[in-house]
Scaffold this motif. Structure first.
Motif, PDB file in Angstrom:
ATOM      1  N   SER A 189       0.865  -1.177   0.000  1.00  0.00           N
ATOM      2  CA  SER A 189       0.000   0.000   0.000  1.00  0.00           C
ATOM      3  C   SER A 189       0.901   1.226   0.000  1.00  0.00           C
ATOM      4  O   SER A 189       1.818   1.329   0.810  1.00  0.00           O
ATOM      5  CB  SER A 189      -0.887   0.009   1.240  1.00  0.00           C
ATOM      6  OG  SER A 189      -1.522   1.264   1.367  1.00  0.00           O
ATOM      7  N   VAL A 190       0.639   2.154  -0.936  1.00  0.00           N
ATOM      8  CA  VAL A 190       1.471   3.361  -1.026  1.00  0.00           C
ATOM      9  C   VAL A 190       0.723   4.608  -0.542  1.00  0.00           C
ATOM     10  O   VAL A 190       1.186   5.722  -0.752  1.00  0.00           O
ATOM     11  CB  VAL A 190       1.989   3.591  -2.467  1.00  0.00           C
ATOM     12  CG1 VAL A 190       2.909   2.460  -2.883  1.00  0.00           C
ATOM     13  CG2 VAL A 190       0.857   3.775  -3.454  1.00  0.00           C
ATOM     14  N   SER A 191      -0.410   4.404   0.108  1.00  0.00           N
ATOM     15  CA  SER A 191      -1.194   5.544   0.565  1.00  0.00           C
ATOM     16  C   SER A 191      -2.011   5.156   1.791  1.00  0.00           C
ATOM     17  O   SER A 191      -2.370   3.995   1.962  1.00  0.00           O
ATOM     18  CB  SER A 191      -2.142   6.006  -0.551  1.00  0.00           C
ATOM     19  OG  SER A 191      -3.013   7.009  -0.091  1.00  0.00           O
ATOM     20  N   LYS A 192      -2.314   6.119   2.600  1.00  0.00           N
ATOM     21  CA  LYS A 192      -3.209   5.904   3.742  1.00  0.00           C
ATOM     22  C   LYS A 192      -4.634   6.349   3.410  1.00  0.00           C
ATOM     23  O   LYS A 192      -5.511   6.342   4.267  1.00  0.00           O
ATOM     24  CB  LYS A 192      -2.706   6.660   4.979  1.00  0.00           C
ATOM     25  CG  LYS A 192      -1.400   6.120   5.524  1.00  0.00           C
ATOM     26  CD  LYS A 192      -1.546   4.695   6.011  1.00  0.00           C
ATOM     27  CE  LYS A 192      -0.251   4.175   6.591  1.00  0.00           C
ATOM     28  NZ  LYS A 192      -0.291   2.750   6.880  1.00  0.00           N
ATOM     29  N   ALA A 193      -4.867   6.728   2.145  1.00  0.00           N
ATOM     30  CA  ALA A 193      -6.208   7.148   1.726  1.00  0.00           C
ATOM     31  C   ALA A 193      -7.174   5.970   1.831  1.00  0.00           C
ATOM     32  O   ALA A 193      -6.812   4.824   1.564  1.00  0.00           O
ATOM     33  CB  ALA A 193      -6.175   7.671   0.295  1.00  0.00           C
ATOM     34  N   VAL A 194      -8.409   6.258   2.201  1.00  0.00           N
ATOM     35  CA  VAL A 194      -9.427   5.215   2.326  1.00  0.00           C
ATOM     36  C   VAL A 194      -9.797   4.659   0.949  1.00  0.00           C
ATOM     37  O   VAL A 194     -10.026   3.470   0.789  1.00  0.00           O
ATOM     38  CB  VAL A 194     -10.683   5.760   3.043  1.00  0.00           C
ATOM     39  CG1 VAL A 194     -11.786   4.725   3.088  1.00  0.00           C
ATOM     40  CG2 VAL A 194     -10.321   6.212   4.452  1.00  0.00           C
ATOM     41  N   ARG A 195      -9.853   5.558  -0.047  1.00  0.00           N
ATOM     42  CA  ARG A 195     -10.184   5.160  -1.418  1.00  0.00           C
ATOM     43  C   ARG A 195      -9.099   5.642  -2.367  1.00  0.00           C
ATOM     44  O   ARG A 195      -8.461   6.658  -2.138  1.00  0.00           O
ATOM     45  CB  ARG A 195     -11.508   5.773  -1.847  1.00  0.00           C
ATOM     46  CG  ARG A 195     -12.702   5.159  -1.176  1.00  0.00           C
ATOM     47  CD  ARG A 195     -13.994   5.699  -1.775  1.00  0.00           C
ATOM     48  NE  ARG A 195     -15.145   4.973  -1.303  1.00  0.00           N
ATOM     49  CZ  ARG A 195     -15.714   5.142  -0.115  1.00  0.00           C
ATOM     50  NH1 ARG A 195     -15.208   6.020   0.728  1.00  0.00           N
ATOM     51  NH2 ARG A 195     -16.767   4.447   0.231  1.00  0.00           N
ATOM     52  N   GLN A 196      -8.955   4.914  -3.464  1.00  0.00           N
ATOM     53  CA  GLN A 196      -8.044   5.332  -4.521  1.00  0.00           C
ATOM     54  C   GLN A 196      -8.560   6.611  -5.170  1.00  0.00           C
ATOM     55  O   GLN A 196      -9.751   6.773  -5.372  1.00  0.00           O
ATOM     56  CB  GLN A 196      -7.964   4.206  -5.565  1.00  0.00           C
ATOM     57  CG  GLN A 196      -7.133   4.552  -6.767  1.00  0.00           C
ATOM     58  CD  GLN A 196      -6.999   3.388  -7.718  1.00  0.00           C
ATOM     59  OE1 GLN A 196      -6.500   2.339  -7.329  1.00  0.00           O
ATOM     60  NE2 GLN A 196      -7.420   3.562  -8.951  1.00  0.00           N
ATOM     61  N   SER A 197      -7.637   7.508  -5.489  1.00  0.00           N
ATOM     62  CA  SER A 197      -7.971   8.735  -6.213  1.00  0.00           C
ATOM     63  C   SER A 197      -7.038   8.838  -7.415  1.00  0.00           C
ATOM     64  O   SER A 197      -6.113   8.036  -7.566  1.00  0.00           O
ATOM     65  CB  SER A 197      -7.780   9.957  -5.309  1.00  0.00           C
ATOM     66  OG  SER A 197      -6.392  10.144  -5.043  1.00  0.00           O
ATOM     67  N   LYS A 198      -7.251   9.828  -8.261  1.00  0.00           N
ATOM     68  CA  LYS A 198      -6.352  10.018  -9.400  1.00  0.00           C
ATOM     69  C   LYS A 198      -4.926  10.274  -8.929  1.00  0.00           C
ATOM     70  O   LYS A 198      -3.968   9.779  -9.514  1.00  0.00           O
ATOM     71  CB  LYS A 198      -6.827  11.169 -10.281  1.00  0.00           C
ATOM     72  CG  LYS A 198      -8.033  10.829 -11.108  1.00  0.00           C
ATOM     73  CD  LYS A 198      -8.425  11.974 -12.011  1.00  0.00           C
ATOM     74  CE  LYS A 198      -9.645  11.597 -12.841  1.00  0.00           C
ATOM     75  NZ  LYS A 198     -10.009  12.639 -13.787  1.00  0.00           N
ATOM     76  N   VAL A 199      -4.778  11.048  -7.863  1.00  0.00           N
ATOM     77  CA  VAL A 199      -3.450  11.380  -7.344  1.00  0.00           C
ATOM     78  C   VAL A 199      -2.768  10.142  -6.762  1.00  0.00           C
ATOM     79  O   VAL A 199      -1.604   9.869  -7.057  1.00  0.00           O
ATOM     80  CB  VAL A 199      -3.532  12.519  -6.298  1.00  0.00           C
ATOM     81  CG1 VAL A 199      -2.195  12.722  -5.596  1.00  0.00           C
ATOM     82  CG2 VAL A 199      -3.983  13.807  -6.955  1.00  0.00           C
TER      83      VAL A 199
END
Length: 163
Positions: A107-117
């Protein structure tokens, strides 16, 4: 979009981290694929499964997800890179791969959902970590186009069209 990427990508790992040491090929597909390319991609995935080549992808586009099903039937290692936080519960289709020690989930993000960024950051990370990249269906309008141009020295032509 490059300027909006986070300076520090947060990594979270689950599975066989030794897969980071083996030769790897990325599979990055546009969300819109010409129908004539789909069967070639299935053939490519079947070939990867036979060869035992480690395949890296986000497996988030429809075609990438379908390719994952073909790869899961083989014995080759797979690295799945998420553009969101790590799974709270492992999808049932992935558990046997983890049990067989042939899957690494990053996982490269702590975001709950994938975004364009976060998807762009994930795809850039994938391009950096692999030896070869198979880009499928990428046109100038695709969000993958800038990466296809930047990493053209890693583009693979061993497995069919790499437009």
């Amino acid at each position: 979009m490059e300027n909006h990427l986070p300076l520090l990508i947060i990594m979270d790992y689950l599975g066989n981290k030794d897969l980071l040491k083996v030769p790897k090929i990325a599979f990055l597909a546009s969300s819109t694929i010409p129908p004539n390319m789909v069967l070639k991609c299935y053939d490519w995935a079947t070939q990867m499964a036979k060869e035992g080549q480690c395949v890296v992808s986000g497996f988030s586009s429809h075609l990438e997800h379908e390719v994952l099903h073909f790869l899961a039937k083989g014995k080759q290692p797979i690295i799945l890179v998420l553009a969101r936080e790590m799974y709270k519960q492992i999808p049932a289709e992935l558990q046997p791969l983890l049990d067989d020690n042939r899957l690494l989930i990053i996982s490269v993000s702590k975001a709950v959902r994938q975004s364009k960024v976060t998807a762009h950051a994930r795809n850039k990370y994938i391009c950096e970590m692999v030896d070869e990249i198979l880009f499928v269906g990428v046109t100038e309008k695709s969000s993958l186009y800038s990466l296809k141009e930047k990493y053209k020295n890693k583009r693979s032509n061993r497995y069919g069209d790499n437009n």
